[in-house]
Design a protein around this motif. Structure first.
Motif, short mmCIF file in Angstrom:
data_model
loop_
_atom_site.label_atom_id
_atom_site.label_comp_id
_atom_site.label_asym_id
_atom_site.label_seq_id
_atom_site.Cartn_x
_atom_site.Cartn_y
_atom_site.Cartn_z
N THR A 1 3.51 56.93 -51.75
CA THR A 1 3.84 57.85 -50.67
C THR A 1 3.99 59.29 -51.16
N GLY A 2 3.87 59.51 -52.47
CA GLY A 2 4.02 60.83 -53.05
C GLY A 2 5.43 61.16 -53.48
N ALA A 3 6.37 60.23 -53.34
CA ALA A 3 7.75 60.46 -53.76
C ALA A 3 7.85 60.38 -55.28
N VAL A 4 8.74 61.17 -55.84
CA VAL A 4 8.99 61.11 -57.28
C VAL A 4 9.71 59.80 -57.59
N ARG A 5 9.26 59.12 -58.64
CA ARG A 5 9.87 57.84 -59.00
C ARG A 5 11.26 58.07 -59.60
N PRO A 6 12.31 57.52 -58.98
CA PRO A 6 13.65 57.68 -59.57
C PRO A 6 13.74 57.00 -60.93
N ALA A 7 14.21 57.76 -61.92
CA ALA A 7 14.33 57.29 -63.31
C ALA A 7 12.99 57.10 -63.99
N GLY A 8 11.90 57.51 -63.34
CA GLY A 8 10.59 57.42 -63.97
C GLY A 8 9.91 56.08 -63.74
N PRO A 9 8.71 55.92 -64.31
CA PRO A 9 7.93 54.70 -64.07
C PRO A 9 8.20 53.61 -65.11
N ALA A 10 7.92 52.39 -64.71
CA ALA A 10 7.97 51.24 -65.60
C ALA A 10 6.94 50.24 -65.09
N THR A 11 6.71 49.19 -65.86
CA THR A 11 5.74 48.17 -65.48
C THR A 11 6.44 46.91 -65.04
N LEU A 12 6.00 46.37 -63.90
CA LEU A 12 6.52 45.12 -63.39
C LEU A 12 5.37 44.33 -62.79
N ALA A 13 5.17 43.12 -63.29
CA ALA A 13 4.11 42.25 -62.80
C ALA A 13 2.75 42.95 -62.81
N GLY A 14 2.52 43.72 -63.86
CA GLY A 14 1.24 44.39 -64.03
C GLY A 14 1.05 45.64 -63.21
N ARG A 15 2.10 46.09 -62.52
CA ARG A 15 2.00 47.29 -61.71
C ARG A 15 3.01 48.33 -62.15
N THR A 16 2.69 49.58 -61.89
CA THR A 16 3.63 50.66 -62.15
C THR A 16 4.57 50.81 -60.97
N VAL A 17 5.87 50.76 -61.26
CA VAL A 17 6.88 50.91 -60.21
C VAL A 17 7.97 51.85 -60.70
N SER A 18 8.80 52.29 -59.79
CA SER A 18 9.96 53.09 -60.14
C SER A 18 10.99 52.22 -60.86
N ARG A 19 11.70 52.81 -61.83
CA ARG A 19 12.69 52.03 -62.57
C ARG A 19 13.90 51.66 -61.70
N ILE A 20 14.12 52.37 -60.63
CA ILE A 20 15.16 51.99 -59.68
C ILE A 20 14.51 51.46 -58.42
N GLY A 21 14.76 50.19 -58.16
CA GLY A 21 14.28 49.55 -56.95
C GLY A 21 15.45 49.29 -56.01
N TYR A 22 15.31 48.28 -55.19
CA TYR A 22 16.35 47.97 -54.21
C TYR A 22 16.52 46.46 -54.10
N GLY A 23 17.76 45.99 -54.24
CA GLY A 23 18.07 44.59 -54.03
C GLY A 23 18.47 44.37 -52.58
N ALA A 24 17.66 43.60 -51.87
CA ALA A 24 17.79 43.53 -50.41
C ALA A 24 18.84 42.57 -49.91
N MET A 25 19.50 41.83 -50.77
CA MET A 25 20.47 40.84 -50.31
C MET A 25 21.53 41.45 -49.39
N GLN A 26 21.96 42.69 -49.71
CA GLN A 26 23.04 43.31 -48.93
C GLN A 26 22.61 43.69 -47.52
N LEU A 27 21.33 43.63 -47.21
CA LEU A 27 20.90 43.92 -45.84
C LEU A 27 21.51 42.95 -44.84
N ARG A 28 21.97 41.79 -45.33
CA ARG A 28 22.67 40.84 -44.44
C ARG A 28 23.89 41.48 -43.81
N ARG A 29 24.45 42.47 -44.49
CA ARG A 29 25.69 43.09 -44.03
C ARG A 29 25.46 44.38 -43.25
N ALA A 30 24.22 44.71 -43.00
CA ALA A 30 23.92 45.92 -42.22
C ALA A 30 24.44 45.76 -40.79
#
Length: 312
Positions: free
Chosen positions: A14-43
């Motif tokens: 989307t053109g956003a700067v990757r928080p904490a820079g890039p890393a590799t996960l499952a063969g893809r480049t991703v941001s080093r800070i992702g999101y754990g969605a479990m807490q969405l149960r409490r939204a």
């Protein structure tokens, strides 16, 4: 939720700067800070949950961790609604447990091969995907949580066989492990392991050797309970005086210090902090820009691992 081309490794699709820079996960480049969605149960409702995920994408999150048993499918349905193919988000899910509203932590184990396959199928349906980029096999070798008994004590080779078959069938892209021992990880390496999710934080560092093994093998280390706590009786990073001192010095929150310490620990560390609060989401992402000098790191490194009185 398929990947799209990023302008550069430092920015998301989307053109956003990757928080904490890039890393590799499952063969893809991703941001080093992702999101754990479990807490969405409490939204506070479905619309705020969708808005929170959209905000995460705007902030550069392109790695979301979920499971069908989070909210008995509710969390996956929110992800399906909120995340668009052009966002280039890698969705990682997990199998090895199932919803059990009347059980401990509202979970029951689902470790048998046929249950693992059913778990993948359920995740595919609720996420609206033909292929899940990464699926973690949640075992019970280590860390807090449920322990396998009876027919839920399943040999690793039998579990990996079905996971590899699912990968060969194109239903999952990569295999991860969760709540595993170092011996389990070593046994699993020939199957091709993309990441390990274990409980790990400043106050829970029993897996230092396994973190080193993951770094050597090019495996992402994605800790859960990154600030400790998570279950009654577990120590919390934010209770440590060294963390409080660092936060005062840096003008940050204690939670940000705990997250920043993890990012400084090793380059293969990726974070998936979860929250249902938009302000906390912003603060978690901002932790990626927090610089810790050598003196601060030394003070934090001196905090001992603290065993907890874990309530199961």
């Amino acid at each position: 939720m398929s990947p799209s081309a990023s302008p550069s490794p430092g920015t998301t699709a989307t053109g956003a700067v990757r928080p904490a820079g890039p890393a590799t996960l499952a063969g893809r480049t991703v941001s080093r800070i992702g999101y754990g969605a479990m807490q969405l149960r409490r939204a506070d409702g479905r619309a705020p949950a969708v808005a929170l995920l959209r905000r995460a994408v705007e902030l550069g999150v392109d790695h979301i961790d979920t499971a069908q048993f989070y909210g008995d499918g509710f969390v996956n349905s929110v992800i399906r609604e909120a995340i668009r193919p052009e966002d280039g988000v890698l969705v990682a899910s997990k199998v090895g447990a199932a919803s059990d509203p009347g059980g401990v932590h509202s979970l029951r184990l689902a470790q048998r091969p046929e249950e693992l396959r059913a778990g993948v199928e359920d995740n595919l349906t609720s996420l609206g995907l033909d292929r899940i980029p990464l699926v973690n096999l949640r075992r019970t070798d280590s860390g807090p949580g449920l322990r396998a008994e009876g027919d839920q004590v399943v040999d690793l080779d039998d579990q990996l066989a079905v996971m590899v078959a699912l990968r060969d069938e194109g239903k999952i892209g990569a295999i991860g492990l969760s709540s595993v021992s170092q011996d389990t990880l070593r046994r699993a390496l020939p199957a091709g392991i993309a990441c390990v999710q274990n409980a790990y934080s400043l106050v829970a560092r029993d897996d230092e050797d396994m973190l080193g093994l993951c770094a050597a093998e090019g495996i992402a280390w994605v800790p859960y309970f990154p600030l400790g706590g998570g279950l009654p009786g577990l120590p919390k990073v934010t209770d440590e005086e060294a963390v409080a001192t660092a936060a005062r010095s840096l003008g940050s929150t204690r939670a940000q210090v705990g997250l920043a310490w993890l990012l400084h620990r090793a380059p293969n560390v990726l974070l998936i902090p979860g929250t249902a609060n938009a302000e906390h989401l912003d603060a978690n992402i901002a932790a990626g820009a927090l610089a810790l000098d050598d003196e601060t790191l030394a003070a934090l490194d001196a905090v001992p691992t603290r065993p907890g009185d874990i309530a199961l």
